[in-house]
Design a protein around this motif. Structure first.
Motif, PDB file in Angstrom:
ATOM      1  N   ILE A 115       0.830  -1.199   0.000  1.00 47.58           N
ATOM      2  CA  ILE A 115       0.000   0.000   0.000  1.00 47.58           C
ATOM      3  C   ILE A 115       0.864   1.247   0.000  1.00 47.58           C
ATOM      4  CG2 ILE A 115      -1.803   1.289   1.198  1.00 47.58           C
ATOM      5  CD1 ILE A 115      -2.705  -1.336   2.442  1.00 47.58           C
ATOM      6  N   SER A 116       0.704   2.068  -1.023  1.00 46.13           N
ATOM      7  CA  SER A 116       1.362   3.374  -1.038  1.00 46.13           C
ATOM      8  C   SER A 116       0.293   4.446  -0.834  1.00 46.13           C
ATOM      9  CB  SER A 116       2.094   3.607  -2.360  1.00 46.13           C
ATOM     10  OG  SER A 116       1.181   3.604  -3.433  1.00 46.13           O
ATOM     11  N   VAL A 117       0.720   5.690  -0.651  1.00 50.35           N
ATOM     12  CA  VAL A 117      -0.210   6.747  -0.262  1.00 50.35           C
ATOM     13  C   VAL A 117      -0.042   7.962  -1.155  1.00 50.35           C
ATOM     14  CG1 VAL A 117      -1.005   8.187   1.649  1.00 50.35           C
ATOM     15  CG2 VAL A 117      -0.032   5.949   2.109  1.00 50.35           C
ATOM     16  N   THR A 119       0.216  11.448  -1.012  1.00 53.54           N
ATOM     17  CA  THR A 119       0.457  12.377   0.090  1.00 53.54           C
ATOM     18  C   THR A 119      -0.132  13.755  -0.139  1.00 53.54           C
ATOM     19  OG1 THR A 119       2.601  12.896  -0.883  1.00 53.54           O
ATOM     20  CG2 THR A 119       2.553  11.187   0.793  1.00 53.54           C
ATOM     21  N   ALA A 125      -0.952  11.405   5.555  1.00 52.43           N
ATOM     22  CA  ALA A 125      -0.781  10.071   4.979  1.00 52.43           C
ATOM     23  C   ALA A 125       0.535   9.413   5.380  1.00 52.43           C
ATOM     24  CB  ALA A 125      -0.864  10.155   3.459  1.00 52.43           C
ATOM     25  N   LYS A 129       0.020   4.704   8.200  1.00 55.25           N
ATOM     26  CA  LYS A 129       0.452   3.313   8.149  1.00 55.25           C
ATOM     27  C   LYS A 129       1.179   2.910   9.432  1.00 55.25           C
ATOM     28  CE  LYS A 129       2.561   3.268   4.120  1.00 55.25           C
ATOM     29  NZ  LYS A 129       3.242   2.735   2.904  1.00 55.25           N
ATOM     30  N   ASN A 206      -2.829   2.343  -4.470  1.00 49.39           N
ATOM     31  CA  ASN A 206      -3.704   2.810  -3.396  1.00 49.39           C
ATOM     32  C   ASN A 206      -5.148   2.504  -3.777  1.00 49.39           C
ATOM     33  OD1 ASN A 206      -5.214   4.263  -1.489  1.00 49.39           O
ATOM     34  ND2 ASN A 206      -3.586   5.757  -1.224  1.00 49.39           N
ATOM     35  N   THR A 207      -5.628   1.346  -3.332  1.00 50.55           N
ATOM     36  CA  THR A 207      -6.965   0.901  -3.720  1.00 50.55           C
ATOM     37  C   THR A 207      -8.047   1.797  -3.149  1.00 50.55           C
ATOM     38  OG1 THR A 207      -7.008  -0.629  -1.834  1.00 50.55           O
ATOM     39  CG2 THR A 207      -6.242  -1.488  -3.943  1.00 50.55           C
ATOM     40  N   TRP A 209      -7.941   5.070  -2.580  1.00 47.86           N
ATOM     41  CA  TRP A 209      -8.001   6.272  -3.420  1.00 47.86           C
ATOM     42  C   TRP A 209      -8.646   5.945  -4.766  1.00 47.86           C
ATOM     43  CZ3 TRP A 209      -5.998   7.690  -8.151  1.00 47.86           C
ATOM     44  CH2 TRP A 209      -5.998   9.063  -8.450  1.00 47.86           C
ATOM     45  N   CYS A 210      -8.278   4.804  -5.353  1.00 47.98           N
ATOM     46  CA  CYS A 210      -8.820   4.405  -6.652  1.00 47.98           C
ATOM     47  C   CYS A 210     -10.324   4.147  -6.579  1.00 47.98           C
ATOM     48  CB  CYS A 210      -8.091   3.155  -7.152  1.00 47.98           C
ATOM     49  SG  CYS A 210      -8.658   2.565  -8.762  1.00 47.98           S
TER      50      CYS A 210
END
Length: 230
Positions: A115-117, A119, A125, A129, A206-207, A209-210
């Motif tokens: 998982i990335s964010v 920012t 953000a 995590k 980033n699911t 956000w998507c």
């Protein structure tokens, strides 16, 4: 007449000393593995994500390893003279502690590797995590401590279970990343998976956000069809 032995189902029978508030709280922590397994069923039905399904499968692999180790080692649980339960299961390693270790390791690796964010959209953000990972680890340790406080396992059985769970969680995540995960896009495109609406999010950094923006865009598009000029 031979005394009848009642066998508790794994993860369900929890006792604590009457009037012990801390014991009652820790007893609920001991029930978290049961609630987690049950909660995964609606999550899988609603999300239909291959990574979630793979995580869920790992729980059963972890439990299977625990049952094999218990029967091979055959170490009894600690005795509790005040308990109304006559134990029929072995205690090494602790199943709850092993589940806690597996869950903590897999989830933390998922947070930091998968998982990335974005920012610039979420100002805080960079720390979320770390907060979620810390909470996951603390809850897992509370589950382990509950098994010691409620005298279901010895310290050795709890530590062994937690370490085995950590190892299985790490190995299962490596299998996900190196071996199973690369085939998820192919599996998700299979006719049976398309029919069941099974999805793969592994290529999306980033699911959350998507999903948010996809749903927001779709809702705006549909809203325009229902808004009529006066």
């Amino acid at each position: 007449m031979e005394k009848e032995i009642w066998v508790p189902v794994t993860f369900t029978h929890i006792e604590y000393p009457k009037g012990d508030t801390l014991g009652m709280i820790l007893a609920w922590f001991s029930l978290l593995p049961s609630f987690t397994v049950i909660s995964f069923i609606p999550v899988i039905v609603l999300r239909r994500d291959l990574t979630t399904i793979f995580f869920f499968m790992g729980m059963f692999v972890n439990e299977g390893v625990n049952q094999v180790l218990k029967r091979v080692i055959a170490e009894p649980r600690p005795s509790r003279t005040a308990s109304t339960v006559q134990w029929s299961q072995y205690g090494m390693p602790s199943a709850h502690s092993q589940f806690a270790g597996y869950f903590a390791m897999f989830v933390v690796l998922l947070f930091y590797v998968r998982i990335s964010v974005v920012t610039f959209i979420i100002p805080l953000a960079k720390i979320w995590k770390h907060v979620l990972a810390a909470v996951t680890v603390l809850v897992s340790l509370a589950i382990c401590y509950s098994r010691h406080y409620l005298k279901y396992h010895t310290e050795k059985q709890i530590c062994a279970g937690f370490l085995v769970g950590l190892a299985i969680g790490a190995v299962w995540f490596i299998i996900l990343e190196k071996f199973a995960g690369p085939y998820f896009p192919i599996i998700a495109s299979m006719p049976i998976c398309e029919m069941l609406l099974i999805k793969d999010y592994s290529l999306i950094p980033n699911t959350l956000w998507c999903e948010y923006h996809c749903i927001k865009t779709e809702m705006r598009s549909r809203a325009k069809k229902y808004i009529r000029p006066e």
